[in-house]
Each structure stands twice: as structure tokens, then as C-alpha cells.
Design an enzyme around this catalytic site. Structure first.
Site, PDB file in Angstrom:
ATOM      1  N   LYS A   1      -5.750 -10.651   2.334  1.00 49.62           N
ATOM      2  CA  LYS A   1      -4.266 -11.342   2.964  1.00 49.62           C
ATOM      3  C   LYS A   1      -4.077 -12.042   3.768  1.00 49.62           C
ATOM      4  O   LYS A   1      -4.460 -11.766   4.850  1.00 49.62           O
ATOM      5  CB  LYS A   1      -3.201  -9.481   3.045  1.00 49.62           C
ATOM      6  CG  LYS A   1      -2.314  -9.372   3.358  1.00 49.62           C
ATOM      7  CD  LYS A   1      -1.517  -7.942   3.155  1.00 49.62           C
ATOM      8  CE  LYS A   1      -0.673  -7.904   3.314  1.00 49.62           C
ATOM      9  NZ  LYS A   1       0.702  -6.537   4.000  1.00 49.62           N
TER      10      LYS A   1
ATOM     11  N   SER B   1       3.768  -4.187   0.713  1.00 45.89           N
ATOM     12  CA  SER B   1       4.056  -6.390   1.103  1.00 45.89           C
ATOM     13  C   SER B   1       2.636  -7.086   0.792  1.00 45.89           C
ATOM     14  O   SER B   1       2.712  -8.138  -0.033  1.00 45.89           O
ATOM     15  CB  SER B   1       3.615  -6.207   2.777  1.00 45.89           C
ATOM     16  OG  SER B   1       2.884  -6.299   3.140  1.00 45.89           O
TER      17      SER B   1
ATOM     18  N   SER C   1       1.745  -0.809   2.314  1.00 45.55           N
ATOM     19  CA  SER C   1       1.960  -2.030   1.916  1.00 45.55           C
ATOM     20  C   SER C   1       0.649  -1.798   1.393  1.00 45.55           C
ATOM     21  O   SER C   1       0.520  -3.259   0.643  1.00 45.55           O
ATOM     22  CB  SER C   1       2.173  -2.595   2.843  1.00 45.55           C
ATOM     23  OG  SER C   1       3.575  -3.518   3.401  1.00 45.55           O
TER      24      SER C   1
END
Lengths: 481, 94, 473
Positions: free
Chosen positions: C67, C142, C166
Site C-alpha cells: 500500500k 482505503s 481499511s
């Protein structure tokens, strides 16, 4: 109307650690720009703080020396504000659970009429926090440069109660505080390097009024003398303003040492709201009684206690005792001289005058004194025994410093031994009286000063070695007899 | 609503344009109304949680470790001057 | 070559042991090049060719994606924000060091909601990421790019971060496995912070076993993170058993409420029935303060975020809008650098900490956080694992919830409580909607008892084989 000032001081002292408060960067002073930085003290995204154990212990040490209530549980908080010297846009500090709570500091201070009095000054708290970086403006017209070497250096902020009532008291508080910090060996307290800094909160109120006036914070104070001067100026400014019908606004003012005035620092548009909240990146800390006790056990005798002991044990005057203990090494030097056999009063006088004058002239610290305490005591013993005169001894001291030789060796080599043989002195006195009939006549006519010429002649005859006390006795006797 | 967007934007250093300001003010007003429902809960005597872990006393030893982060950081800085980060002048306006 | 891309992490490691990781890398390079323009899962991807003999460790050089809020020394990392465009961290996050020493090849850097603020991956400053199951829909957020890249076989596994769901919510919406470890299990050093007392890094994978393999690598004490736990890390792969005898699973009644998609409720209840068959005991439990989690989260997490994001000011890194005056530089840089959602949260967080409001909001929020933690403490006296839906709905349409922040925030209602309490939680695929969209179920466990939830997840996954179904791309 009469006004009295109310003063509180905030002292930031750099704690003597090898590495910074929350990272492993060096705290060494004077390194190349930004060379003592890492992702943590540069505030790089993703970096995290870890507390330096030594800094916490030094903080506790100060708290104990200031009779503070050391916290059983403490935590760190974020103080949020924007400034380029603050790379994370928050400072890690302590808000409501500081390492040290309330304490007190006893100071010896002189009143306006010159009396020595003891005052107890309250300590509100003493908490740990990280230092900010440094902005450099000099020689740059289109901006400022930022150096983060100082960012993250461990500081202890020591906040006093608003207990101080004069610029002199503020000065004496700072001197006493600095002495304690040096005694407990937590900081080098060098104001030039920024390892000791002071801000002052000053307000005035009509004498007799209990409520405090509006306080003004003064910054940019780079020496204790400046603190004293700035407070004096601020008291006058505020008193004048109030008498002129103005209202004092709570603000931060900077001291301009060149002009000898303070001026307002912040523009109005900057609202202050630090939004403190518990630092989630650090866990809380619990201090065990054993830890605190173990630190307490290593505390040395503190200046006030030492001064009192000197007065009691050595019988030296109060004022002298407080001067001697201000600097730990000086106090140790004094005590060593006495232990080596020098008289306490002689040692105290000679250290405060001749020895300090010599060190000041050479610009060296007491710990680098070329004359060891044992040697200095040797010299003082010669003075006390009457072997050398005080005047000669001063020269011998210089010689000792220059050559490293012992006092008795120098005295012997140079034949400086004081003459105390009354027969010898009597001869010289008689000779001087015979050779200076005018002076003798003047003296007998009541002119005391005329004696000087006779003493001078006697000293010349004895090459300055005659014991002045004996010379005086014999001369008086002969002239009156 | 007690929420004054100008003051909060000033504290947060955000220079909001007027259209954006209106929209955000409305959104935030609604969110604050929503979170306000916590008021009804009785939390007397409840300790606040700032850490979920029951950990304490995490230290590091006082040891110096060199880092070359500054060289890399200065290389990518928006504005550097030699060994320093550079920022615009601080202009005082009263 | 597509075959190689569809391997699980475990299978890929076996492949690399024999034939090296280079063929895998090439296959993923090719597939990502073809699919990324459609899905936008990666902000950047690619890896230098590797020599198989140089690759040590468990992972044998196989590619793993990260990420884009985890720092990699010398590579751009942006948090999908304009304010960090061009930002190159000068150090590695601890998880990157761990992956590297385990022999991973870092492959893609995954798209996300800006600064992890969002549940749809739509707030990315570099374009929304799309759901591989339906390109008109969001992948969740996210960590949307991480979940979408794993679901689309563009990478073997990815790291995400989870502050309020997330990792789990996008895993559910993309039909993959996502694990949020116990707070303190995985070092946060090098993770660009959102809510420091909530954030945890965790794996997003195709199977539970793959997640366990990565958990073994990622977990463990880190002296650089004061909130990293010294708790012993077990071998998580050892907990993967199909027998659930003696396991007590709780169904919290507050998680089966109005507003939840009936297909999702049905799917999760069916999973509970299956668990009963596998030997587990199913109990109804109560977590009474659940309804307050979203409010607490949007006070406490945004307060931390507002402070964490103060450092993006144009002084040292990232965007700087040139101005003559320093003050203006702050305002302009932050105004132009942050997107709408970031501004919303910064303002909200600043407000709840400001003088006069701290007690009513922030402190109140922290106290209610305590009540929510106590709910779990009580529940875990009766059960070992809690089962619930991960998200009240399946993947929604791009743009559907953008205009209504509260509706968006409420989509995290089932995932937020685990972050408030710091407990481990994960999402496992448990079925599909009639429209063919994946459904995820959430398993939560006691602090540091990831093994219990991994065991339950593994048994279910092996029994149903749902993970074998792939999106058509």
C-alpha cells in the site's frame, strides 16, 4: 499609588545525554547543519519516537533536587502548532501528567536595603520536552534556513510559581537554580550554547492587592543579567502604562538588549490554541519507588545545605558561604584547602579575591586551576604562620601558577621568608628614625600619615621581608617611648 | 452550531476558497450533529482510553547512532541551500 | 502465463523453489501492464530482474505489493495525495525490512484513499481504483488498490493498513482475505500515520493460509515502535485446522441490524450454520455500545489524523506552493495539496481538540472508547471468536456515496469497533450476491489470539472453496 511586581520564571535546561530525547542522534553542539538528524527528529512521515531512558532519569534527578513531587505515573502529550523549526508541526511535551509536580527552591537574596534574607520559591512543575530546530536569518535576504540539529534535544522545563517580587530575586533564583543543576550534574548550563534558557512572566499590581495583574511573557533573554534588566524595564513600562490609564494586554514580548527595551512579538492574526492531547506514539510510564529512591541516593549535598554546613562547621560569614557554594567546584576547592590545614576564613578570603582574580585574568575555570588546592593551602599556611607577608604571597601565587612549584619551594629559592626577628627589625627601625627626622617630627605633631615614610624606609632596609605587624609594633613603641 | 470554520481553518492552516468553505461547513455541521449523540451516554467514572495496549515504560538506551537521512532528505527537499532546508521569509503584518 | 498469476502465495513459493521467481515476476509484469489501466490498482509497479540464486528466505523472491503509505527507501511514496507527490522516503518501514529479509520482491505500490481517508478508494488524488468484479463499482477502501490487485491476480499478496476497516472492508468487497492484526502486533515504524492509536499493517491475500504465511513474517516486536508489543508470535500456519471442536463463536445481535443488505445477512447466517456443522458452538452475544463506534472513531481517529498531517506543510518534503511569505506557504501548500476528504477530517480533528471543545468531544470519545473495549472484554469471556458481516453492503457504485459523508462513514460500522478495542479481526469471503458481487464475513478474536480467528477462517474457506472463484477480466 505603589505597585509591586509579580514574577514567574520558565527555565529550559538541556539535559546532559549523549543522544536525543526520542531518537539516537547525537546532542553534540556545533555540528555541521542537519548532520545530527534522522527520520525521527526530521519528523519524516512514518517515523516514531522512543524515549531515552537517561533523559527521564536526569529529569527525575532535577525534580528530587528541587523537592518536587515525582510522578508515580507520567505520559507525554502533543503540543500542536506550525513553525518551520518544528518538523512534525507538534512538539512532544508533557501537559497534565509531568514527571515532576510541585516543589520548592530556597534562595538567599539581598533586600533593597542590603539585608540577606532566605526566600522559599515555589516550583509549579518540571517537565520533559523536545527542543525545536533553529532558524537562521543572518545574511539571507530572501528567506530563512532551517537546521534541525537541535531539534529533539532533551529539555526539562522548570516552571516557578509567581513568587518572585523583584528583578534581584529573579536573578538570585536563577543563580541558585543553576547552582543546583550543576551540583546534580544534569546539564552544562551554558547559556551561550542554549543549554540553559529563561523566559519571564511579569505583571504588576497595586501593593496590597491580592489579585494578579495581566502577565506579559518576555523572551530572548540570553543571560541572567538580561533577565534582571528586562524585568526591571517591564515593571516600569507596565506601571507607567497603568498609571497612564492603559490596560496591559497578555502577550509575548522580546527583549532588545541593544535598546534596553521589550517589544511585542506576535501579530494579532495568530490565534493560539495548542490542542494538547496524549501522544499516541508513546506509552505511559510508571515510576517505581525503588527507581526514585535509587536516584535520590546518588544526589550530592546541594548548595544551600553546603552553605549552611560551611557556616556552622568553618565559621565563615554567611555571605561568603553563599558565594563559595554557587559553583560546585569552587566550594570543593575551598573545602579541600581547609582539609589540607588552611584556616577557613583565610581560605575563603583568598579564594574569593586573589585566586578568582587570577583565574579571571587568565580566563580559566576553577577546575582547570593551575594551582591545586593542596598547593594553595600550603601557601595559605605560610601566610598564616607569618612566614611570608600577604603582599609577597600574592607574587608567590603567580609564580606557583607559572612554574607549578610548591609555595615553600619558591619562598626558599627566592629567599622570601618574612623577617620576624625583633632584634633585626629593631635595628632597622632605629636606623629609619635616625635617617628621617622630619617624618618623626611630623608624626609627633599628630600627622599619622608620616608613619608611611618610616615604614617604607624600614621595608627597604629589610628588602620587604620584615613582618609588617612586628614593624608596626616596634615603630609605635620607639616613637612614643 | 458552535463550529466556526474560519477559526478552525486558521488553526489547521487551510486557505479554503469560499465555495469549498460553505460545503465543508455544512458537512462538518452534520457530522458534529451525528457525533453529538455521545453526549447522551453516561460516562461518569469511566477512564478515557488513549492506548489499547496495557503497555508502559518503553525506553531506549542513551546511545548515539549516526544517520545519513539528512543527505537524502535535502536531496529531495522542495528548497534546500547547502546543508539547510530553506523557507520563505517570515513577514510580520500587524 | 496467466496460470502463474492465479497461483496462491503458497503455490508460488513452491514454484519459485523449483524454477526461480523470475517467471513469476514476468507474468505479473505482463498482467499488471494489461490490467492496471482498467483497474488502477497500482500507482507504480515493476521490479528489477532477479537472480534466483541470490534470493534467500521463505518467500523465494516472489512479488508482493505494498500500500502506498508504507515507506520504501529510495522509492516514491505518496499516500495517494498531491501533497506527497514526488516524496522519496530516506528509510525503509520495518515491515519492508522484514519482507526483504524474508526474500520478497517488492512489486506494486497500491492505490488507496488519500491518506487512507475513505472506504471506496475514490479519494485518491491519482484516480479511483475499480473493483475487478465490476469495474463500475468501488473496490472499497482505503486499501482498495491492495485488495483489487490481489483479486485481479495482479499480485500474489499485498500489504494494507487498517485504521477503521481499511484492510477488511476492501477485502470483503473484492472477495479476498484481509487481516488486521492486534494493535501492537506489527510495527508501525514507516507506516505514514492516520490514527496512531488505531493503525495496523496487515496482509491481503487470496487464501487464509497465505495470510498466515505473511503474518509469520510481519508480526513481532520492533524497538523502533514504542507501541509494538513484546508478545510472543506463534507460528500462525500451525493454527490452520479444519476441526473446530470446542471453538465458541459469538453472533453479536447489534451487527444484524436494519440497513444491512439482506443477502449479506443471509450469507453470514449461513456461515454460522456451517460452523455449527464443523463442530463449533454458536452463541448469541451482545456488544451494546456498537452503535456509538462510528461517532467515537470520527472524533478520536480524526483528532490524531489532524495532528499527524500537520507535518505536510511544504518545509521539508512533498509539495510546496511557492510564496513570498512563510505563513502563506503553509496555507497555500495545504490548501492545494489536500483533497476534500482530507480537509474535512483535518478540520474535524482540529475542532474536536480545540480549546473549549476538547472535553465535550475528544475526551468524551475516549471514554466511550473504553466502554466499547469493555463490551469486547465481556463478550470474550463467553466466546473465542466473534462472527459478523464485514460490511453492511457489497461493493457500491462509484460516485454513489461521495456526496454523503455520513453514509460513507456508516459503511465502516462493523469494522471500526475492532480498531477501537485494538483486537484482531479479519475478513474472509463467504459468498456472493445475486448480482455476483463478493460478500465478506468478519471474524474477531481476543487481543493476540489471531490464531483462533485464522483457524475459524481456514476451516470455513476449506469447507466452501469460495476463494477459487475469480472475477472475469
Amino acid at each position: 499609588m505603589n505597585y509591586e511586581p509579580v514574577i514567574g520564571l520558565e527555565v529550559h535546561v538541556q539535559l546532559k545525554t549523549w543522544s536525543k530525547l526520542f531518537c539516537s542522534c547525537s546532542t553534540e553542539f556545533g555540528a555541521e547543519g542537519n548532520s545530527h538528524t534522522c527520520p525521527v527528529c526530521l519528523g519524516w512521515p512514518g517515523s516514531l519516537p522512543v524515549l531515552n531512558e537517561a533523559a527521564l532519569k536526569l529529569g527525575i534527578r532535577v525534580g528530587l533536587a528541587l523537592n518536587c513531587k515525582v510522578a508515580e505515573r507520567l505520559k507525554f502529550d502533543r503540543k500542536n502548532y506550525f513553525y518551520p523549526d518544528l518538523p512534525k508541526a507538534y512538539q512532544i511535551s508533557q501537559f497534565d501528567m509531568p514527571v515532576n509536580g510541585k516543589g520548592e527552591l530556597l534562595i538567599e537574596t539581598k533586600t533593597a536595603d542590603g539585608k540577606m534574607i532566605e526566600r522559599k520559591i515555589g516550583i509549579t512543575r518540571a517537565h520533559l520536552e523536545e527542543d525545536a530546530g533553529k532558524l537562521l536569518h543572518e545574511g539571507i535576504t530572501d528567506g530563512s534556513l532551517v537546521d534541525y540539529n537541535r531539534g529533539g534535544i532533551p529539555l526539562l522545563e522548570i516552571v516557578s510559581e509567581p513568587d518572585l517580587r523583584s528583578p534581584q530575586e529573579a536573578y538570585d533564583y536563577l543563580t541558585a537554580l543553576k547552582a543546583i543543576l550543576q551540583y546534580v550534574e544534569v546539564s552544562d548550563c551554558d547559556m551561550e550554547k542554549g543549554s540553559l534558557r529563561c523566559d519571564a512572566n511579569v505583571s504588576v499590581r497595586p501593593v496590597g492587592q491580592e489579585k494578579f495583574g495581566t502577565k506579559v511573557e518576555i523572551k530572548n533573554l540570553n543571560s541572567f543579567k538580561m533577565v534582571q534588566k528586562a524585568i526591571q524595564y517591564e515593571i516600569e513600562r507596565q506601571t507607567e502604562a497603568i498609571e497612564g490609564g492603559e490596560t496591559i494586554v497578555q502577550e509575548t514580548r522580546l527583549w532588545d538588549d541593544g535598546k534596553g527595551t521589550t517589544f511585542s512579538m506576535r501579530s494579532k492574526e495568530e490565534a493560539h490554541d495548542y490542542r494538547y492531547f496524549p501522544e499516541p506514539d508513546l506509552v505511559p510510564f510508571t515510576l517505581s519507588l525503588e527507581l526514585v529512591k535509587s536516584i535520590e541516593a546518588t544526589l550530592p549535598e546541594l548548595p544551600m545545605a553546603r552553605a549552611k554546613r560551611f557556616i556552622k562547621e568553618f565559621g565563615i560569614p554567611e555571605y561568603d558561604a553563599y558565594v563559595l557554594v554557587q559553583e560546585k567546584k569552587l566550594a570543593e576547592y575551598f573545602e579541600a584547602c581547609v582539609r589540607e590545614g588552611a584556616g577557613a576564613k583565610t581560605a575563603s578570603n583568598w579564594i574569593q579575591t586573589e585566586l578568582l582574580a587570577m583565574l579571571n585574568a587568565k580566563n580559566i575555570a576553577i577546575e582547570d586551576c593551575p594551582v591545586a588546592s593542596k598547593e594553595f593551602a600550603g601557601l595559605l599556611k605560610l601566610v598564616e604562620a607569618g612566614t611570608v607577608s600577604g603582599k609577597t604571597a600574592k607574587d608567590v601565587l603567580q609564580e606557583m601558577a607559572a612554574t607549578g612549584k610548591a609555595a615553600d619551594v619558591i619562598v626558599k629559592e627566592k629567599g622570601l621568608t618574612q623577617v620576624s626577628d625583633t632584634g633585626l627589625i629593631e635595628k632597622a627601625v632605629e636606623k629609619a628614625i635616625a635617617a628621617n627626622p622630619v617624618a618623626v617630627a611630623e608624626f609627633k605633631a599628630g600627622k599619622q600619615k608620616a608613619l608611611g615614610a618610616l615604614v617604607g624606609a624600614i621595608m627597604k632596609e629589610t628588602q620587604g621581608k620584615a613582618n609588617p605587624k612586628i614593624v608596626n609594633e616596634i615603630l609605635q613603641k620607639k616613637l612614643q617611648g | 452550531m458552535e463550529f466556526k470554520i474560519e477559526r478552525v481553518a486558521e488553526l489547521a492552516r487551510l486557505n479554503l476558497k469560499s465555495e469549498e468553505k460553505q460545503k465543508l461547513e455544512k458537512d462538518l455541521g452534520a457530522i458534529l450533529d451525528y457525533v453529538k449523540k455521545l453526549e447522551a451516554l453516561d460516562t461518569k467514572g469511566v477512564e478515557p482510553t488513549s492506548h489499547v495496549l496495557n503497555m508502559e515504560n518503553v525506553f531506549r538506551a542513551d546511545e548515539v547512532k549516526p544517520s545519513d537521512a539528512a543527505e537524502k532528505a535535502l536531496e529531495h527537499a522542495p528548497h534546500a541551500d547547502g546543508r539547510f532546508f530553506k523557507v520563505p521569509k517570515i513577514v510580520h503584518r500587524d | 502465463m496467466t496460470d502463474l498469476c492465479s497461483l496462491t502465495l503458497k503455490e508460488a513459493i513452491e514454484f519459485a523453489k523449483k524454477d526461480g521467481a523470475q517467471p513469476l515476476l514476468e507474468a505479473f509484469q505482463k498482467r499488471a501492464t494489461a490490467l492496471n489501466p482498467k483497474i488502477n490498482a497500482f500507482l507504480r509497479f515493476g521490479a528489477a530482474p532477479i537472480n534466483k540464486r541470490e534470493i534467500p528466505g521463505l518467500l523465494q523472491g516472489v512479488p508482493v505489493s505494498i500500500k502506498d503509505n508504507i515507506c520504501i527507501d529510495g522509492r516514491e511514496v505518496t499516500c495517494a495525495s498531491k501533497i506527497l507527490a514526488g516524496h522519496v522516503p530516506p528509510y525503509n518501514a520495518t515491515v519492508i525490512e522484514k519482507l526483504k529479509s524474508a526474500g520478497a520482491t517488492l512489486f506494486g505500490q497500491c492505490n488507496m484513499d488519500e491518506f487512507a481517508f475513505g472506504s471506496s478508494c475514490e479519494t485518491s488524488a491519482f484516480g479511483a481504483c475499480r473493483n475487478p468484479w465490476d469495474l463500475e463499482r468501488v473496490p472499497g477502501g482505503s486499501s482498495g488498490g491492495s485488495a483489487a490487485s490481489v483479486a485481479a491476480d495482479m499480485t500474489l499478496a499485498a500489504l494494507g493498513s487498517d485504521t477503521g476497516g481499511s484492510i477488511r472492508q476492501p477485502a470483503a468487497l473484492c472477495g479476498v482475505v484481509g487481516v488486521k492484526p492486534t494493535y501492537g502486533r506489527v510495527s508501525r515504524y514507516g507506516l505514514i500515520a492516520f490514527g496512531s492509536s488505531f493503525d495496523q499493517i496487515g496482509p491481503i491475500t487470496k487464501t487464509v493460509e497465505d495470510a498466515a504465511i505473511l503474518m509469520n513474517i510481519l508480526c513481532g516486536h520492533d524497538p523502533k515502535d514504542s507501541t509494538s508489543s513484546p508478545e510472543r508470535v506463534p507460528d500462525f500456519t500451525q493454527s490452520l485446522k479444519r476441526d473446530l471442536k470446542g471453538l465458541r463463536i459469538g453472533l453479536p445481535k447489534e451487527y444484524f441490524i436494519e440497513g444491512i443488505d439482506p443477502e449479506i445477512e443471509k450469507s453470514v447466517r449461513a456461515a454460522a450454520d456451517l460452523y455449527k456443522k464443523l463442530g463449533a458452538e454458536i452463541k448469541s452475544i451482545s456488544l451494546p455500545h456498537t452503535e456509538h463506534s462510528v461517532a467515537v472513531y470520527y472524533i478520536v481517529a480524526v483528532a490524531e489524523a489532524s495532528s499527524n498531517l500537520g507535518r505536510f506543510d511544504g518545509v521539508e518534503y512533498g509539495l510546496r506552493v511557492p510564496t513570498k511569505d512563510l505563513r502563506e506557504m503553509y496555507f497555500e501548500t495545504r490548501d492545494q495539496g489536500f483533497g476534500q476528504e482530507a480537509k474535512r477530517r483535518i478540520l474535524l480533528g482540529t475542532f474536536v481538540l480545540s480549546a473549549g471543545y476538547y472535553e465535550a468531544y475528544y475526551l468524551k470519545g475516549q471514554k466511550v472508547r473504553t466502554l466499547i473495549r469493555q463490551d469486547f472484554e465481556k463478550a470474550f469471556k463467553e466466546v473465542d471468536v466473534i462472527l459478523s458481516p464485514t460490511s453492511p453492503t457489497a461493493a457500491f457504485k462509484i460516485g454513489e456515496k461521495v456526496a454523503d459523508p455520513i453514509a460513507m462513514y456508516l459503511s465502516d460500522i462493523f469494522t471500526i469497533p475492532a480498531n477501537l478495542a485494538g483486537i484482531p479481526a479479519m475478513s474472509v469471503p463467504c459468498g456472493f450476491t445475486s448480482g455476483g458481487l463478493p460478500i465478506g464475513m468478519q471474524l474477531m478474536a481476543r487481543p493476540f489470539d489471531e490464531s483462533a480467528m485464522l483457524r475459524a477462517a481456514y476451516a470455513f474457506e476449506q469447507e466452501t472453496g469460495i476463494y477459487k472463484k475469480k472475477p472475469k477480466l
